[in-house]
Design a protein around this motif. Structure first.
Motif, short mmCIF file in Angstrom:
data_model
loop_
_atom_site.label_atom_id
_atom_site.label_comp_id
_atom_site.label_asym_id
_atom_site.label_seq_id
_atom_site.Cartn_x
_atom_site.Cartn_y
_atom_site.Cartn_z
N LEU A 48 0.83 -1.20 0.00
CA LEU A 48 0.00 0.00 0.00
C LEU A 48 0.87 1.26 0.00
O LEU A 48 0.52 2.28 -0.58
N SER B 168 -13.48 -0.07 -6.70
CA SER B 168 -13.83 -1.49 -6.68
C SER B 168 -12.58 -2.36 -6.64
O SER B 168 -12.55 -3.40 -6.01
N PHE B 169 -11.55 -1.92 -7.35
CA PHE B 169 -10.32 -2.71 -7.36
C PHE B 169 -9.65 -2.65 -5.98
O PHE B 169 -9.28 -3.68 -5.42
N THR B 170 -9.56 -1.46 -5.43
CA THR B 170 -8.91 -1.31 -4.12
C THR B 170 -9.67 -2.09 -3.05
O THR B 170 -9.07 -2.79 -2.24
N LEU B 171 -11.00 -1.98 -3.08
CA LEU B 171 -11.79 -2.60 -2.02
C LEU B 171 -11.87 -4.12 -2.16
O LEU B 171 -12.29 -4.80 -1.24
N ALA B 172 -11.48 -4.65 -3.31
CA ALA B 172 -11.47 -6.10 -3.47
C ALA B 172 -10.17 -6.70 -2.94
O ALA B 172 -10.02 -7.91 -2.87
N LEU B 173 -9.24 -5.84 -2.54
CA LEU B 173 -8.00 -6.35 -1.95
C LEU B 173 -8.27 -6.79 -0.51
O LEU B 173 -9.15 -6.23 0.15
N PRO B 174 -7.53 -7.77 -0.04
CA PRO B 174 -7.79 -8.26 1.32
C PRO B 174 -7.22 -7.34 2.40
O PRO B 174 -6.32 -7.73 3.14
N VAL B 175 -7.72 -6.14 2.46
CA VAL B 175 -7.22 -5.14 3.40
C VAL B 175 -8.43 -4.41 3.97
O VAL B 175 -9.39 -4.14 3.25
N SER B 176 -8.39 -4.09 5.26
CA SER B 176 -9.52 -3.37 5.84
C SER B 176 -9.48 -1.91 5.40
O SER B 176 -8.43 -1.38 5.04
N ARG B 177 -10.63 -1.29 5.48
CA ARG B 177 -10.70 0.12 5.06
C ARG B 177 -9.88 1.00 5.99
O ARG B 177 -9.27 1.98 5.55
N GLN C 206 -15.43 4.00 6.65
CA GLN C 206 -15.78 2.64 7.05
C GLN C 206 -17.27 2.36 6.88
O GLN C 206 -17.67 1.23 6.61
N ASN C 207 -18.08 3.40 7.06
CA ASN C 207 -19.52 3.17 7.03
C ASN C 207 -20.17 3.52 5.69
O ASN C 207 -21.38 3.49 5.57
N ARG C 208 -19.36 3.85 4.73
CA ARG C 208 -19.91 4.23 3.43
C ARG C 208 -20.12 3.03 2.52
O ARG C 208 -19.44 2.03 2.65
N PHE D 76 -19.73 1.71 -1.34
CA PHE D 76 -18.96 2.10 -2.54
C PHE D 76 -19.49 1.41 -3.78
O PHE D 76 -19.98 0.33 -3.72
#
Lengths: 297, 235, 132
Positions: free
Chosen positions: B2, B82-91, B231-233, B235
């Protein structure tokens, strides 16, 4: 199948204000198969997929992916470790080169298959040094696919993967999906291209207005759906043919055309009772079945 | 990884800022040095530092606000979230790395001009007051961090690649023209150092640790808030 | 062996695949002991789901036309049963050819004959539906 489902949702809902994008969705996707997710634009396909991946929070209901809860943040990270996703946008970091984004993505996955990534890079003819912002949409899609399958995921989810690909690109995409499935990956993809769905899928799920309206194996659909065209001396009332399995009736002059999902024997029998002069039974394609299911609901 | 992404994402902005600020320092040291012959070396020295600080502060604030832009909400506008959030990482981790990367770069940008100025001074054989330099740096960082927090918060609330930087600029302009009654909480006033001047251009007195801590606290609050928002949004 | 599956035919792909393999056995294109491509290879070649190939192979194994050796692949078995089945198909083909010739003599076009055959096959098994 006895194995636990790759995806399972129960009463999954998502509302935006008063609009209900997904309502009471009960979806089950079996492992080690290719499942197609069909639906019109705005039917709730992307919203569902994003809920599975933790990008959107469900309003109600629950779901699991590979046995882990989609609404638990820690589980969600674990889900994304084993699931690869090709999104509808197919947008990638414009400031990275092809090589850089491959290196970046590989860092998150211990099981990364560098050999496969290199092979696909050649097959898809992706220029390693080129910036993502200078790639065509087709190339971006292929790069996205490369980044997804090289993770060696247990589950591969694709949102309209063939959109923007030329015929050769689509062929390469389908080949890749088949190979992935043969390697033990469960494939779940949404598409508008009925022809490609008919070729590679085992199972077809249809979502309409946010709810599941069909979940059937493609073989079963092909074996059970029939169109019966009947010519009568004097046309009977349509109500006489409102039988079990009849999905649609159309009359024109002395002809009646019935699309049935089952019970064809009884329909033919009934036609003879009404002194039909000819009865023709023909096969029904997936396109017809899909449109029929969507119109009916 | 990251961090690698954060670096690739911001390096153009960062390098432009480095070039700009280094250029500014050269200007401060050489240009301003030319026309103050009547005064003593020491006077000249303080006055150079003071005008240097003001110029650097403005440039640094703009650079830092731009460096703090980015993140998931901006990525959503560009279609890559969408690409970033599909990574195995928390927001939270995504946000954390981004904030730290931004702060590190901002810190580098703050220290760099003072290193350059000090180096030039020592080559010219002029005296260097480490106290002055340190005080200016603390003022810069202590005021700037509030704007960093505001920038992160705004970029977590507002979609659109240009809306967020414009809003941050708006906040800066507001602080520059804020009524005097707000002076005690205005980070821009704090940065200017006008409350701590013994003479028009020399800092003196104890370093205002309390106010510095309050600013850091406010910035932390803004950043914590933006992590919660993201965290609560959906996407 | 050249296999061509059609998605527009409406018939399940695994059935098409089974028929074409059977056909190849009947015509002698495949002989006893010949090895068929593995499930994965054939699926990749035809670009169909591996499940489709697996299903066709396992049904053919059930019929006795194929022997599946785990890991080694699929082998054609021509035994008495399949040979007898082949003979029956051969005899049936002659009768069908004869019928088609007669229908053509009666002035029916090939398209009409094809439609009649296809329609007839789709009708329920139990009864013979009068079409006149």
């Amino acid at each position: 199948m006895t194995c636990s489902p790759a995806i399972e949702t129960a009463g999954l809902c998502k509302s935006y204000g008063s609009t209900r994008a997904v309502r009471d969705l009960n979806l089950t996707v079996q492992p080690n198969r290719i499942t197609a997710f069909l639906g019109l634009n705005g039917a709730g396909k992307s919203t569902t997929i994003k809920m599975l991946l933790g990008m959107i929070k469900p309003t109600a209901g629950s779901g699991t992916v590979l046995g882990r809860r989609i609404d638990n943040p820690a589980d969600s990270v674990a889900i994304r470790r084993a699931v690869a996703f090709v999104s509808e946008d197919k947008r990638l970091y414009s400031y990275m080169t092809v090589e850089q984004i491959v290196r970046f993505t590989s860092g998150f996955f211990p099981g990364w298959r560098s050999d496969l990534a290199a092979a696909l890079m050649r097959k898809y003819e992706l220029p390693p040094g080129r910036k993502v912002r200078h790639l065509s949409k087709g190339m971006r899609t292929k790069l996205d696919l490369l980044l997804a399958v090289s993770r060696h995921p247990a589950l591969l989810i694709l949102d309209e993967p063939s959109e923007g690909l030329d015929p050769l690109g689509i062929e390469q995409l389908l080949e890749t999906l088949v190979t992935e499935c043969a390697d033990g990956t469960t494939v779940f993809f949404s598409s508008h291209q009925i022809a490609e769905v008919e070729r590679i899928s085992d199972q077809v799920c249809v979502i309409h207005k946010g709810g599941l309206v069909m979940d059937a194996s493609l073989d079963a659909l092909r074996q059970s759906w029939r169109q019966v065209d009947i010519v009568f001396a004097s046309i009977p009332d349509q109500a006489d043919f409102q039988m079990v399995g009849v999905e649609r009736i159309r009359t024109r002059g002395r002809q009646m055309s019935i699309v049935a999902s089952r019970n064809v024997e009884a329909i033919v029998e009934r036609a003879r009772d009404f002194q039909a002069s000819t009865v023709d039974v023909t096969l029904v394609g997936l396109r017809e079945i899909f449109l029929q299911t969507v119109e009916e609901n | 990884m990251l961090w690698y992404k954060a670096w690739l994402e911001t390096r153009t902005r960062f390098l432009v800022a480095v070039a700009g600020i280094t250029g500014l320092c050269s200007y401060v040291v050489y240009e301003l040095g030319q026309d103050v012959t009547p005064r003593s070396t020491v006077d000249h020295y303080y006055s150079t530092l003071h005008s240097g600080h003001r110029l650097i502060a403005i440039m640094w604030l703009v650079a830092m606000s731009l460096l703090m832009m980015g993140g998931l909400v901006q990525e959503k506008a560009a279609g890559v979230s969408s690409f970033t959030l599909a990574l195995p990482v928390s927001r939270a981790r995504l946000m954390g790395v981004r904030i730290w990367a931004g702060l590190t770069q901002a810190a580098a940008l703050a220290v760099l001009p003072w290193i350059v100025i000090s180096a030039v001074f020592s080559v010219a054989g002029w005296p260097i007051s480490l106290f002055q330099v340190r005080f200016y740096l603390l003022l810069l960082a202590g005021g700037g961090i509030v704007f960093a927090g505001v920038a992160v918060l705004i970029s977590s609330l507002v979609d659109g690649q240009y809306t967020a930087p414009m809003l941050v600029l708006g906040v800066l302009l507001f602080c520059a023209n804020a009524p005097r009654s707000l002076n005690s909480v205005n980070p821009l006033v704090f940065m200017s150092g006008r409350d701590y001047m013994a003479r028009p251009d020399m800092l003196a007195g104890p370093i205002p640790w309390a106010r510095l801590a309050a600013n850091v606290g406010a910035a932390a609050l803004f950043m914590f808030g933006s992590v919660k928002v993201v965290q609560n949004r959906d996407f | 062996m050249l296999i061509k599956l059609s998605t527009s035919a409406g018939q399940p792909l695994y059935l098409q695949l089974m028929q074409q393999i059977r056909h190849a056995i009947e015509t002698g294109a495949l002989r006893d002991g010949d090895q068929l491509p593995g499930i994965r290879t054939l699926a990749e070649e035809l670009v169909v789901s591996p499940g489709t190939v697996a299903k066709a192979y396992s049904e053919l194994e059930h019929e006795g036309a194929l022997a599946l050796h785990h890991g080694a692949g699929a082998f054609v078995c021509v035994n008495r049963r399949t040979r007898r089945f082949g003979d029956r198909v051969q005899a049936a083909r002659e009768r069908v050819d004869h019928l088609i010739l007669r229908l053509r003599d009666e002035g029916l076009l090939d398209d009409e004959i094809r439609r009649l055959f296809e329609g007839g096959l789709l009708l329920p098994r139990v009864e013979t539906v009068g079409k006149r």
